[in-house]
Design a protein around this motif. Structure first.
Motif, PDB file in Angstrom:
ATOM      1  N   ASP A   1       0.815  -1.209   0.000  1.00  0.00           N
ATOM      2  CA  ASP A   1       0.000   0.000   0.000  1.00  0.00           C
ATOM      3  C   ASP A   1       0.852   1.264   0.000  1.00  0.00           C
ATOM      4  N   ARG A   2       2.147   1.145  -0.325  1.00  0.00           N
ATOM      5  CA  ARG A   2       3.017   2.315  -0.317  1.00  0.00           C
ATOM      6  C   ARG A   2       3.733   2.481  -1.645  1.00  0.00           C
ATOM      7  N   LYS A   3       4.159   3.703  -1.889  1.00  0.00           N
ATOM      8  CA  LYS A   3       4.935   4.029  -3.081  1.00  0.00           C
ATOM      9  C   LYS A   3       6.415   4.060  -2.715  1.00  0.00           C
ATOM     10  N   VAL A   4       7.239   3.503  -3.591  1.00  0.00           N
ATOM     11  CA  VAL A   4       8.677   3.465  -3.373  1.00  0.00           C
ATOM     12  C   VAL A   4       9.362   4.173  -4.535  1.00  0.00           C
ATOM     13  N   GLU A   5      10.214   5.141  -4.227  1.00  0.00           N
ATOM     14  CA  GLU A   5      10.951   5.832  -5.278  1.00  0.00           C
ATOM     15  C   GLU A   5      12.185   5.006  -5.653  1.00  0.00           C
ATOM     16  N   VAL A   6      12.310   4.726  -6.941  1.00  0.00           N
ATOM     17  CA  VAL A   6      13.411   3.919  -7.453  1.00  0.00           C
ATOM     18  C   VAL A   6      14.233   4.762  -8.420  1.00  0.00           C
ATOM     19  N   HIS A   7      15.546   4.787  -8.216  1.00  0.00           N
ATOM     20  CA  HIS A   7      16.462   5.545  -9.077  1.00  0.00           C
ATOM     21  C   HIS A   7      17.211   4.588 -10.000  1.00  0.00           C
ATOM     22  N   PHE A   8      17.367   4.963 -11.262  1.00  0.00           N
ATOM     23  CA  PHE A   8      18.198   4.184 -12.178  1.00  0.00           C
ATOM     24  C   PHE A   8      18.661   5.092 -13.309  1.00  0.00           C
ATOM     25  N   TYR A   9      19.632   4.593 -14.074  1.00  0.00           N
ATOM     26  CA  TYR A   9      20.263   5.398 -15.125  1.00  0.00           C
ATOM     27  C   TYR A   9      19.860   4.906 -16.514  1.00  0.00           C
ATOM     28  N   ARG A  10      19.641   5.860 -17.390  1.00  0.00           N
ATOM     29  CA  ARG A  10      19.495   5.544 -18.819  1.00  0.00           C
ATOM     30  C   ARG A  10      20.827   5.887 -19.472  1.00  0.00           C
ATOM     31  N   ARG A  11      21.446   4.881 -20.093  1.00  0.00           N
ATOM     32  CA  ARG A  11      22.795   5.051 -20.635  1.00  0.00           C
ATOM     33  C   ARG A  11      22.815   4.538 -22.071  1.00  0.00           C
ATOM     34  N   PRO A  12      22.562   5.417 -23.052  1.00  0.00           N
ATOM     35  CA  PRO A  12      22.465   4.951 -24.437  1.00  0.00           C
ATOM     36  C   PRO A  12      23.769   4.934 -25.209  1.00  0.00           C
ATOM     37  N   SER A  13      24.820   5.527 -24.665  1.00  0.00           N
ATOM     38  CA  SER A  13      26.061   5.626 -25.444  1.00  0.00           C
ATOM     39  C   SER A  13      27.260   5.433 -24.538  1.00  0.00           C
ATOM     40  N   ARG A  14      28.446   5.384 -25.120  1.00  0.00           N
ATOM     41  CA  ARG A  14      29.680   5.222 -24.359  1.00  0.00           C
ATOM     42  C   ARG A  14      30.264   6.562 -23.935  1.00  0.00           C
ATOM     43  N   LYS A  15      29.663   7.633 -24.371  1.00  0.00           N
ATOM     44  CA  LYS A  15      30.200   8.953 -24.057  1.00  0.00           C
ATOM     45  C   LYS A  15      30.093   9.227 -22.563  1.00  0.00           C
ATOM     46  N   LYS A  16      31.166   9.702 -21.955  1.00  0.00           N
ATOM     47  CA  LYS A  16      31.169  10.034 -20.536  1.00  0.00           C
ATOM     48  C   LYS A  16      30.586  11.425 -20.360  1.00  0.00           C
ATOM     49  N   GLN A  17      29.466  11.482 -19.651  1.00  0.00           N
ATOM     50  CA  GLN A  17      28.795  12.754 -19.447  1.00  0.00           C
ATOM     51  C   GLN A  17      28.317  12.836 -18.011  1.00  0.00           C
ATOM     52  N   THR A  18      28.070  14.034 -17.551  1.00  0.00           N
ATOM     53  CA  THR A  18      27.537  14.241 -16.212  1.00  0.00           C
ATOM     54  C   THR A  18      26.058  13.886 -16.207  1.00  0.00           C
ATOM     55  N   PRO A  19      25.640  12.940 -15.358  1.00  0.00           N
ATOM     56  CA  PRO A  19      24.228  12.555 -15.347  1.00  0.00           C
ATOM     57  C   PRO A  19      23.315  13.731 -15.027  1.00  0.00           C
ATOM     58  N   GLU A  20      22.181  13.763 -15.713  1.00  0.00           N
ATOM     59  CA  GLU A  20      21.136  14.722 -15.407  1.00  0.00           C
ATOM     60  C   GLU A  20      20.097  14.005 -14.562  1.00  0.00           C
ATOM     61  N   ARG A  21      19.188  14.765 -13.979  1.00  0.00           N
ATOM     62  CA  ARG A  21      18.136  14.180 -13.166  1.00  0.00           C
ATOM     63  C   ARG A  21      16.790  14.522 -13.747  1.00  0.00           C
ATOM     64  N   THR A  22      15.883  13.574 -13.644  1.00  0.00           N
ATOM     65  CA  THR A  22      14.531  13.817 -14.089  1.00  0.00           C
ATOM     66  C   THR A  22      13.574  12.936 -13.308  1.00  0.00           C
ATOM     67  N   GLU A  23      12.313  13.316 -13.275  1.00  0.00           N
ATOM     68  CA  GLU A  23      11.294  12.513 -12.611  1.00  0.00           C
ATOM     69  C   GLU A  23      10.259  12.116 -13.633  1.00  0.00           C
ATOM     70  N   ARG A  24       9.756  10.922 -13.472  1.00  0.00           N
ATOM     71  CA  ARG A  24       8.713  10.443 -14.370  1.00  0.00           C
ATOM     72  C   ARG A  24       7.419  11.195 -14.094  1.00  0.00           C
ATOM     73  N   LYS A  25       6.684  11.514 -15.151  1.00  0.00           N
ATOM     74  CA  LYS A  25       5.474  12.304 -14.983  1.00  0.00           C
ATOM     75  C   LYS A  25       4.264  11.448 -14.611  1.00  0.00           C
ATOM     76  N   ARG A  26       4.382  10.133 -14.839  1.00  0.00           N
ATOM     77  CA  ARG A  26       3.279   9.270 -14.448  1.00  0.00           C
ATOM     78  C   ARG A  26       3.842   8.069 -13.692  1.00  0.00           C
ATOM     79  N   GLY A  27       3.076   7.545 -12.733  1.00  0.00           N
ATOM     80  CA  GLY A  27       3.548   6.433 -11.925  1.00  0.00           C
ATOM     81  C   GLY A  27       3.588   5.142 -12.712  1.00  0.00           C
ATOM     82  N   LYS A  28       4.344   4.179 -12.173  1.00  0.00           N
ATOM     83  CA  LYS A  28       4.470   2.890 -12.843  1.00  0.00           C
ATOM     84  C   LYS A  28       3.340   1.977 -12.416  1.00  0.00           C
TER      85      LYS A  28
END
Length: 200
Positions: free
Chosen positions: A173-200
């Motif tokens: 009966d509770r919501k849990v915030e889960v963090h993970f990374y989207r990594r589409p390329s080999r380029k080293k970049q500083t991660p950005e942050r975003t929140e999903r607009k709709r729940g899973k």
């Protein structure tokens, strides 16, 4: 894995143990069949590491194929769930994959790492450790989130950015915030942050 990830999966352990193994369509009908098709039917005498074992579904399948299984996970409650599933048939340990692996060099014939790498901010050290503990001609089989799926679902504007995403999952009966990374390329970049607009 960072504390937020381990705490999230401690909270999700009951759900994984009781639901994900049976009725979650992504796991049951997509990821697991694809992974299992790539694992030999017979693993007798082979040493296999289940890296990020969660509640132990892959560990159990590997045991059925005759493998000598070692399993690790950063979540204590997931480790406890995996131990309930496989008992003494596998060596199940609490271990954070961001730390050096506590195994001998060239110890494993296979490493299976299911839906785990996207929780890590950097893969470099872990992949080096996988290479170290694999025997010559050993094999690494892993799965991760599809970068385009997350690009669409999280309304991203830069497909090539390495991005830290935050999602809301349900545990009882509770919501849990889960963090993970989207990594589409080999380029080293500083991660950005975003929140999903709709729940899973």
């Amino acid at each position: 894995m960072n504390r937020q990830v381990t705490e999230a999966f401690d909270a999700l352990a009951d759900r994984y143990e009781k639901e994900t193994d049976g009725i979650r369509p992504y796991n049951a009908f997509y990821e697991r069949p694809a992974m299992m098709r790539m694992i030999p039917d017979v693993l007798s005498g082979l040493h296999v590491l289940d890296a990020g074992c969660a509640a132990g579904w892959y560990s159990e399948q590997l045991l059925r194929k005759g493998a000598c299984v070692t399993a690790v996970d950063a979540s204590l409650r997931m480790v406890e769930a995996a131990k309930r599933r496989v008992g003494a048939r596998a060596d199940v340990r609490l271990h954070n994959l961001e730390d050096s692996l506590p195994f001998e060099t060239e110890q494993f014939d296979w490493i299976v790492c299911s839906l785990t790498l996207h929780y890590l901010p950097d893969w470099t050290s872990l992949l080096a450790e996988f290479a170290r503990v694999l025997k010559p001609n050993g094999r690494l089989l892993f799965s991760t989130h599809h970068p385009f799926m997350d690009y669409v679902q999280f309304d991203q504007t830069d497909y090539f950015a390495v991005t830290l995403l935050r999602d809301q999952w349900t545990a009882g009966d509770r919501k849990v915030e889960v963090h993970f990374y989207r990594r589409p390329s080999r380029k080293k970049q500083t991660p950005e942050r975003t929140e999903r607009k709709r729940g899973k």
